[in-house]
Design a protein around this motif. Structure first.
Motif, PDB file in Angstrom:
ATOM      1  N   ALA A  85      -7.303  -1.282  -0.320  1.00 59.99           N
ATOM      2  CA  ALA A  85      -8.079  -2.451  -0.698  1.00 59.99           C
ATOM      3  C   ALA A  85      -9.516  -2.077  -1.024  1.00 59.99           C
ATOM      4  O   ALA A  85     -10.015  -1.034  -0.611  1.00 59.99           O
ATOM      5  N   SER A  86     -10.168  -2.934  -1.783  1.00 62.20           N
ATOM      6  CA  SER A  86     -11.578  -2.806  -2.127  1.00 62.20           C
ATOM      7  C   SER A  86     -11.896  -1.398  -2.644  1.00 62.20           C
ATOM      8  O   SER A  86     -11.447  -1.013  -3.710  1.00 62.20           O
ATOM      9  N   GLY A  87     -12.657  -0.597  -1.897  1.00 63.89           N
ATOM     10  CA  GLY A  87     -12.979   0.755  -2.348  1.00 63.89           C
ATOM     11  C   GLY A  87     -11.753   1.604  -2.593  1.00 63.89           C
ATOM     12  O   GLY A  87     -11.773   2.520  -3.430  1.00 63.89           O
ATOM     13  N   GLY A  88     -10.661   1.327  -1.874  1.00 62.67           N
ATOM     14  CA  GLY A  88      -9.405   2.028  -2.117  1.00 62.67           C
ATOM     15  C   GLY A  88      -8.866   1.724  -3.502  1.00 62.67           C
ATOM     16  O   GLY A  88      -8.325   2.598  -4.191  1.00 62.67           O
ATOM     17  N   VAL A  89      -9.023   0.466  -3.943  1.00 63.99           N
ATOM     18  CA  VAL A  89      -8.627   0.085  -5.298  1.00 63.99           C
ATOM     19  C   VAL A  89      -9.527   0.774  -6.317  1.00 63.99           C
ATOM     20  O   VAL A  89      -9.054   1.293  -7.334  1.00 63.99           O
ATOM     21  N   TYR A  90     -10.835   0.795  -6.038  1.00 61.19           N
ATOM     22  CA  TYR A  90     -11.782   1.416  -6.965  1.00 61.19           C
ATOM     23  C   TYR A  90     -11.419   2.874  -7.221  1.00 61.19           C
ATOM     24  O   TYR A  90     -11.437   3.344  -8.353  1.00 61.19           O
ATOM     25  N   ILE A  91     -11.086   3.587  -6.161  1.00 61.67           N
ATOM     26  CA  ILE A  91     -10.673   4.981  -6.323  1.00 61.67           C
ATOM     27  C   ILE A  91      -9.332   5.050  -7.047  1.00 61.67           C
ATOM     28  O   ILE A  91      -9.122   5.881  -7.932  1.00 61.67           O
ATOM     29  N   GLY A  92      -8.425   4.166  -6.700  1.00 60.59           N
ATOM     30  CA  GLY A  92      -7.088   4.190  -7.283  1.00 60.59           C
ATOM     31  C   GLY A  92      -7.070   3.981  -8.783  1.00 60.59           C
ATOM     32  O   GLY A  92      -6.253   4.585  -9.488  1.00 60.59           O
ATOM     33  N   VAL A  93      -7.979   3.140  -9.299  1.00 59.80           N
ATOM     34  CA  VAL A  93      -7.945   2.856 -10.736  1.00 59.80           C
ATOM     35  C   VAL A  93      -8.442   4.037 -11.569  1.00 59.80           C
ATOM     36  O   VAL A  93      -8.388   3.987 -12.802  1.00 59.80           O
ATOM     37  N   ALA A  94      -8.905   5.102 -10.901  1.00 62.74           N
ATOM     38  CA  ALA A  94      -9.236   6.324 -11.637  1.00 62.74           C
ATOM     39  C   ALA A  94      -7.977   7.112 -11.980  1.00 62.74           C
ATOM     40  O   ALA A  94      -8.029   8.043 -12.784  1.00 62.74           O
TER      41      ALA A  94
END
Length: 270
Positions: A85-94
């Motif tokens: 979630a949140s920052g985890g999503v931000y990293i994941g979309v890379a």
């Protein structure tokens, strides 16, 4: 230009795990691991994420490093675990592709900043602060008083700027229109199945599903490809003792709450 894959790494798939809150120690470990993947010239990376998010800058540095790795020709697939979630999503979309379990908790796209107003408590126990400052906003979020309207407006501008960066990264990484992203990027959380409907993930499955996809994207035979984990977090003996892991988790949550007080966070906080 893609790497000229060396023979010894042609059948190697790299794996990096991001577990727990994203902070400085996680950033250092993961960036070092990504560098090792780059040096080994692995054709594909499986990025396992099981994190509620964390600090903005640390998440952005990992995100940027993954994009640079992809520019070198490495195929990156993210696998969302229990929570991303949140920052985890931000990293994941890379990543080029994202696979989530149907029940993964994900989403929580947004920014949160919290401070502690202890003025009533301090007054009750007879404690007061004497402050000398160089500027009007130098003691913003001081615990001995409430925010002024001007301070609240200033902080809201900071949050809005960070939020815009988050939305742009999600829209770019997932190939979505920013207006569409903003429609659901209000802090709400999704299951993996719901995230797929919104275009946040590409497919549903476990880590093995993501591993096979990463291998296939790199033109590797999943059955003949070996996986090497880079940057494994250190194991603690105390965590093997009954009750110690729960106590350590509680202590970690408290220390992070104190350390992150007053910082903008890309963090899921139920």
């Amino acid at each position: 230009m893609p790497w000229p894959w060396r023979r010894k790494t042609r059948r190697t798939l790299a794996r990096i795990a991001i577990e727990g809150p994203i902070a400085g120690a996680t950033r250092t470990r993961v960036l070092k691991a990504i560098h090792q993947v780059e040096q080994r010239e692995c054709p594909a990376l499986l990025l396992r994420i099981d994190s509620p998010g964390g600090t903005v800058g640390d998440s952005q540095e990992i995100h940027s490093s993954l994009l640079r790795l992809r520019e070198k020709g490495c195929r990156v697939v993210a696998s969302f675990g229990n929570i991303s979630a949140s920052g985890g999503v931000y990293i994941g979309v890379a990543a080029e592709k994202i696979i989530a379990n149907p029940g993964t908790i994900t989403g929580s796209i947004g920014v949160i900043l919290r401070g502690n107003n202890l003025s009533k408590l301090l007054k009750r126990v007879g404690v007061s602060f004497e402050t000398v400052k160089s500027g009007l906003y130098k003691d913003i979020l001081s615990p001995d008083r409430a925010l002024t309207e001007g301070e609240r407006e200033l902080l809201q501008g900071l949050i809005d700027s960070s939020y815009d960066q988050f939305v742009e990264a999600v829209a770019t990484g997932r190939g979505l229109d920013q207006k569409l992203v903003r429609a659901f990027a209000d802090g709400r959380v999704f299951s993996g199945a719901q995230a797929k409907e919104h275009g946040l993930v590409d497919g549903l499955g476990d880590e093995e599903t993501a591993r096979r996809l990463a291998a296939e994207l790199a033109d590797l035979d999943p059955a003949k490809t070996r996986t090497i984990t880079f940057g494994s977090p250190p194991k603690r003996f105390a965590g093997l003792l009954p009750g110690r892991s729960q106590l350590r988790g509680l202590g970690q949550a408290l220390s992070l709450e104190l350390a992150w007080n007053g910082q903008p966070l890309w963090l899921y906080r139920p």
